[in-house]
Write a protein that holds these residues in place. Sequence first.
Motif, mmCIF file in Angstrom:
data_model
loop_
_atom_site.group_PDB
_atom_site.id
_atom_site.type_symbol
_atom_site.label_atom_id
_atom_site.label_comp_id
_atom_site.label_asym_id
_atom_site.label_seq_id
_atom_site.Cartn_x
_atom_site.Cartn_y
_atom_site.Cartn_z
ATOM 1 N N GLY A 12 53.905 54.988 5.032
ATOM 2 C CA GLY A 12 53.972 53.977 6.081
ATOM 3 C C GLY A 12 55.353 53.845 6.684
ATOM 4 O O GLY A 12 55.543 53.102 7.652
ATOM 5 N N VAL A 37 47.295 60.602 6.239
ATOM 6 C CA VAL A 37 46.454 59.632 5.532
ATOM 7 C C VAL A 37 47.350 58.555 4.945
ATOM 8 O O VAL A 37 48.363 58.843 4.314
ATOM 9 C CB VAL A 37 45.598 60.300 4.436
ATOM 10 C CG1 VAL A 37 44.505 61.137 5.053
ATOM 11 C CG2 VAL A 37 46.449 61.158 3.508
ATOM 12 N N THR A 38 46.988 57.292 5.163
ATOM 13 C CA THR A 38 47.823 56.197 4.701
ATOM 14 C C THR A 38 47.006 54.939 4.485
ATOM 15 O O THR A 38 45.975 54.735 5.144
ATOM 16 C CB THR A 38 48.945 55.906 5.723
ATOM 17 O OG1 THR A 38 49.816 54.902 5.201
ATOM 18 C CG2 THR A 38 48.370 55.443 7.054
ATOM 19 N N SER A 39 47.476 54.112 3.568
ATOM 20 C CA SER A 39 46.879 52.787 3.374
ATOM 21 C C SER A 39 47.747 51.719 4.023
ATOM 22 O O SER A 39 47.438 50.528 3.951
ATOM 23 C CB SER A 39 46.722 52.485 1.877
ATOM 24 O OG SER A 39 47.985 52.523 1.231
ATOM 25 N N ASN A 41 50.104 50.100 7.429
ATOM 26 C CA ASN A 41 49.843 49.796 8.832
ATOM 27 C C ASN A 41 49.974 51.081 9.652
ATOM 28 O O ASN A 41 50.978 51.786 9.578
ATOM 29 C CB ASN A 41 50.846 48.744 9.324
ATOM 30 C CG ASN A 41 50.503 48.246 10.713
ATOM 31 O OD1 ASN A 41 50.406 49.032 11.649
ATOM 32 N ND2 ASN A 41 50.323 46.942 10.846
ATOM 33 N N GLN A 42 48.982 51.391 10.458
ATOM 34 C CA GLN A 42 48.943 52.666 11.165
ATOM 35 C C GLN A 42 49.680 52.665 12.495
ATOM 36 O O GLN A 42 49.981 53.721 13.038
ATOM 37 C CB GLN A 42 47.488 53.057 11.417
ATOM 38 C CG GLN A 42 46.668 53.221 10.147
ATOM 39 C CD GLN A 42 45.225 53.572 10.446
ATOM 40 O OE1 GLN A 42 44.935 54.277 11.394
ATOM 41 N NE2 GLN A 42 44.307 53.056 9.646
ATOM 42 N N THR A 43 49.983 51.498 13.028
ATOM 43 C CA THR A 43 50.504 51.405 14.393
ATOM 44 C C THR A 43 51.790 52.193 14.581
ATOM 45 O O THR A 43 51.909 53.014 15.505
ATOM 46 C CB THR A 43 50.739 49.937 14.779
ATOM 47 O OG1 THR A 43 49.528 49.216 14.617
ATOM 48 C CG2 THR A 43 51.217 49.834 16.224
ATOM 49 N N GLU A 46 51.279 55.996 14.237
ATOM 50 C CA GLU A 46 50.649 56.573 15.432
ATOM 51 C C GLU A 46 51.668 56.714 16.566
ATOM 52 O O GLU A 46 51.600 57.664 17.356
ATOM 53 C CB GLU A 46 49.479 55.700 15.862
ATOM 54 C CG GLU A 46 48.285 55.799 14.908
ATOM 55 C CD GLU A 46 47.183 54.816 15.228
ATOM 56 O OE1 GLU A 46 47.466 53.834 15.963
ATOM 57 O OE2 GLU A 46 46.051 55.016 14.745
ATOM 58 N N VAL A 58 46.123 59.870 12.617
ATOM 59 C CA VAL A 58 46.261 59.050 11.414
ATOM 60 C C VAL A 58 44.878 58.597 10.970
ATOM 61 O O VAL A 58 44.066 58.163 11.792
ATOM 62 C CB VAL A 58 47.152 57.820 11.671
ATOM 63 C CG1 VAL A 58 47.221 56.952 10.414
ATOM 64 C CG2 VAL A 58 48.544 58.238 12.095
ATOM 65 N N GLY A 60 43.172 56.007 8.127
ATOM 66 C CA GLY A 60 43.444 54.972 7.158
ATOM 67 C C GLY A 60 42.568 55.102 5.928
ATOM 68 O O GLY A 60 41.410 55.507 6.011
ATOM 69 N N HIS A 63 43.351 50.150 0.732
ATOM 70 C CA HIS A 63 44.475 49.754 -0.107
ATOM 71 C C HIS A 63 44.082 49.939 -1.574
ATOM 72 O O HIS A 63 42.977 49.607 -1.988
ATOM 73 C CB HIS A 63 44.851 48.296 0.148
ATOM 74 C CG HIS A 63 45.560 48.087 1.448
ATOM 75 N ND1 HIS A 63 46.901 48.383 1.617
ATOM 76 C CD2 HIS A 63 45.120 47.629 2.649
ATOM 77 C CE1 HIS A 63 47.259 48.110 2.870
ATOM 78 N NE2 HIS A 63 46.188 47.659 3.510
#
Length: 270
Positions: A12, A37-39, A41-43, A46, A58, A60, A63
């Motif tokens: 992140g 790939v992430t848990s 915040n994607q904003t 991106e 991205v 999600g 969590h």
Amino acid sequence: MASVSVIVPASGQAARLRHVLKDLEAQTLRPMEIIVVTSANQTELEHQLDLANLQARVIGVAHGADEADALNVGVSSSHGDLVVVHPESASWAPTVLESATDWLQSHPAMDAVGVSASTGESAVSGSTAPLVYRRTSHAVLGYYRAPEHGNETVAENWLRRLNDRNPVYALPNTVTGHGEPQLLLAGDSTSAESAVRMAKQGFARVRSLISKTVTGRLSPASFTTRDAAEEQEVALHSAVRIGAVALGAVAIAAIALTSRRRRPSEHADA
């Protein structure tokens, strides 16, 4: 040229992803796609992808998802012929993807190849060297899973499972091209007895596949559907691939046996 999907497990932190993207932009062989790939915040992540000149997206994950689950989300969303994971902590030389892809295309019987640091000029930094492998390996071996041993990582578990099926080599020098590939994992697969056993098993499977074709169970005349024709093509391709692996095993056995025979005389000379 085979296409490559890169999976990036992201914490992140935008700065870390930016470092990875610069690494991939510098590759002499551009990846077909990058899946982050992430848990988190994607904003912001991106936004970093928007700044990169790459096909990237991205995805999600929940969590609390562990590393294996995150990688499996990325792999199941990938479309490349080959897959490689790029940790945020690693740095690659620009030739990593091209060298690995060229080697796998030249060795169709092999499932994967690693890329080790080169002598004199570091090709890879970070704790994990990239392992480029065929995406179809998951259809045979399953997906990433939690380590089976306490001191094993998810990546090491996957490497060990790949190596149990076919020996996995590492390219020693992706920068200059010098040196010969070396086995990534030392183990029973390099012994003469194991190599002979692998060869016998491989040739037995080849004989079985060829026998089916000769007896008509897979003969061209018996095919009346497209699916059946594809079945024959897959069977014959498998026979060729297994035969290549078996021949390689015979070569390993011959080298190992020759080495063993030399040892007593070497000790006597000493």
